[in-house]
Design a protein around this motif. Sequence first.
Motif, PDB file in Angstrom:
ATOM      1  N   VAL A 175      11.875 -18.397  13.367  1.00 44.65           N
ATOM      2  CA  VAL A 175      10.741 -17.554  12.979  1.00 44.65           C
ATOM      3  C   VAL A 175      10.714 -16.365  13.928  1.00 44.65           C
ATOM      4  CG1 VAL A 175       8.251 -17.404  12.645  1.00 44.65           C
ATOM      5  CG2 VAL A 175       9.456 -19.537  12.110  1.00 44.65           C
ATOM      6  N   HIS A 176      10.981 -15.202  13.372  1.00 47.77           N
ATOM      7  CA  HIS A 176      11.038 -13.972  14.160  1.00 47.77           C
ATOM      8  C   HIS A 176       9.772 -13.161  13.891  1.00 47.77           C
ATOM      9  CE1 HIS A 176      13.240 -10.732  16.274  1.00 47.77           C
ATOM     10  NE2 HIS A 176      12.332 -10.000  15.645  1.00 47.77           N
ATOM     11  N   GLU A 177       9.074 -12.804  14.952  1.00 45.65           N
ATOM     12  CA  GLU A 177       7.839 -12.017  14.844  1.00 45.65           C
ATOM     13  C   GLU A 177       8.071 -10.604  15.367  1.00 45.65           C
ATOM     14  OE1 GLU A 177       4.879 -13.103  13.669  1.00 45.65           O
ATOM     15  OE2 GLU A 177       5.237 -15.255  13.584  1.00 45.65           O
ATOM     16  N   ASP A 178       7.350  -9.660  14.796  1.00 43.43           N
ATOM     17  CA  ASP A 178       7.343  -8.257  15.228  1.00 43.43           C
ATOM     18  C   ASP A 178       8.684  -7.553  15.067  1.00 43.43           C
ATOM     19  OD1 ASP A 178       4.650  -8.345  15.824  1.00 43.43           O
ATOM     20  OD2 ASP A 178       4.972  -8.855  17.925  1.00 43.43           O
ATOM     21  N   VAL A 232       1.092 -14.285   6.666  1.00 35.52           N
ATOM     22  CA  VAL A 232       1.801 -13.830   7.870  1.00 35.52           C
ATOM     23  C   VAL A 232       1.991 -12.323   7.791  1.00 35.52           C
ATOM     24  CG1 VAL A 232       3.047 -15.998   8.214  1.00 35.52           C
ATOM     25  CG2 VAL A 232       4.099 -14.203   6.862  1.00 35.52           C
ATOM     26  N   ILE A 267      11.387 -15.269   8.358  1.00 32.39           N
ATOM     27  CA  ILE A 267      11.695 -16.691   8.492  1.00 32.39           C
ATOM     28  C   ILE A 267      13.118 -16.919   7.998  1.00 32.39           C
ATOM     29  CG2 ILE A 267      11.073 -19.029   7.801  1.00 32.39           C
ATOM     30  CD1 ILE A 267       8.165 -17.960   7.510  1.00 32.39           C
ATOM     31  N   GLN A 290       6.001  -8.152   9.387  1.00 34.82           N
ATOM     32  CA  GLN A 290       7.099  -8.156  10.355  1.00 34.82           C
ATOM     33  C   GLN A 290       7.554  -9.561  10.730  1.00 34.82           C
ATOM     34  OE1 GLN A 290       4.099  -6.773  10.830  1.00 34.82           O
ATOM     35  NE2 GLN A 290       4.285  -4.688  11.513  1.00 34.82           N
ATOM     36  N   THR A 291       7.012 -10.601  10.097  1.00 32.13           N
ATOM     37  CA  THR A 291       7.445 -11.971  10.358  1.00 32.13           C
ATOM     38  C   THR A 291       8.571 -12.314   9.395  1.00 32.13           C
ATOM     39  OG1 THR A 291       5.256 -12.640  11.102  1.00 32.13           O
ATOM     40  CG2 THR A 291       6.749 -14.392  10.406  1.00 32.13           C
ATOM     41  N   THR A 323      10.613  -4.634   5.766  1.00 34.29           N
ATOM     42  CA  THR A 323      11.531  -5.648   6.311  1.00 34.29           C
ATOM     43  C   THR A 323      13.000  -5.255   6.139  1.00 34.29           C
ATOM     44  OG1 THR A 323      11.527  -6.912   4.244  1.00 34.29           O
ATOM     45  CG2 THR A 323       9.861  -7.502   5.896  1.00 34.29           C
ATOM     46  N   GLU A 369       7.796 -16.316   3.552  1.00 36.62           N
ATOM     47  CA  GLU A 369       7.163 -15.157   4.184  1.00 36.62           C
ATOM     48  C   GLU A 369       5.987 -14.697   3.335  1.00 36.62           C
ATOM     49  OE1 GLU A 369      10.252 -12.259   4.714  1.00 36.62           O
ATOM     50  OE2 GLU A 369      11.489 -13.664   5.821  1.00 36.62           O
TER      51      GLU A 369
END
Length: 156
Positions: A86-89, A140, A146, A143-144, A102, A135
């Motif tokens: 899980v990548h944030e920002d 969320v 998955i 910018q998150t 994205t 996503e």
Amino acid sequence: MTTFNAKPDFSLFLQALSWEIDDQAGIEVRNDLLREVGRGMAGRLQPPLCNTIHQLQIELNALLGMINWGYVKLELLAEEQAMRIVHEDLPQVGSAGEPSGTWLAPVLEGLYGRWITSQPGAFGDYVVTRDVDAEDLNSVPTQTIILYMRTRSNSN
């Protein structure tokens, strides 16, 4: 002559580039290209060898922090023989990408694929895939991102 010490801002250039790549090459070619860019970035910015997922997560977050690319949470899914990423920002290139904002997500597929497979105990033919359905933009931030990393035989 006046000189300015401000750092250049490439956001306008990247927006125009993203639109041109999408228009001229198409989404599939763009995604393949960006995955390769991610693999190249990972080759230039490598984490040390880590013995645990927790240690790897700390090291990857340190690398992501160096380039201001957000942060990650890694989770082993033993039953599915997969890793949830899980990548944030994630940095945005304007509204480019699907869903909007994205466009750089495929870079993460290449980046994490190379980073994680460089670790001790990593073996097999892995594939990193994005789970756009997870996503949920209502729950969320855009910018998150998955991702799931699985052996190629379990990727379906």
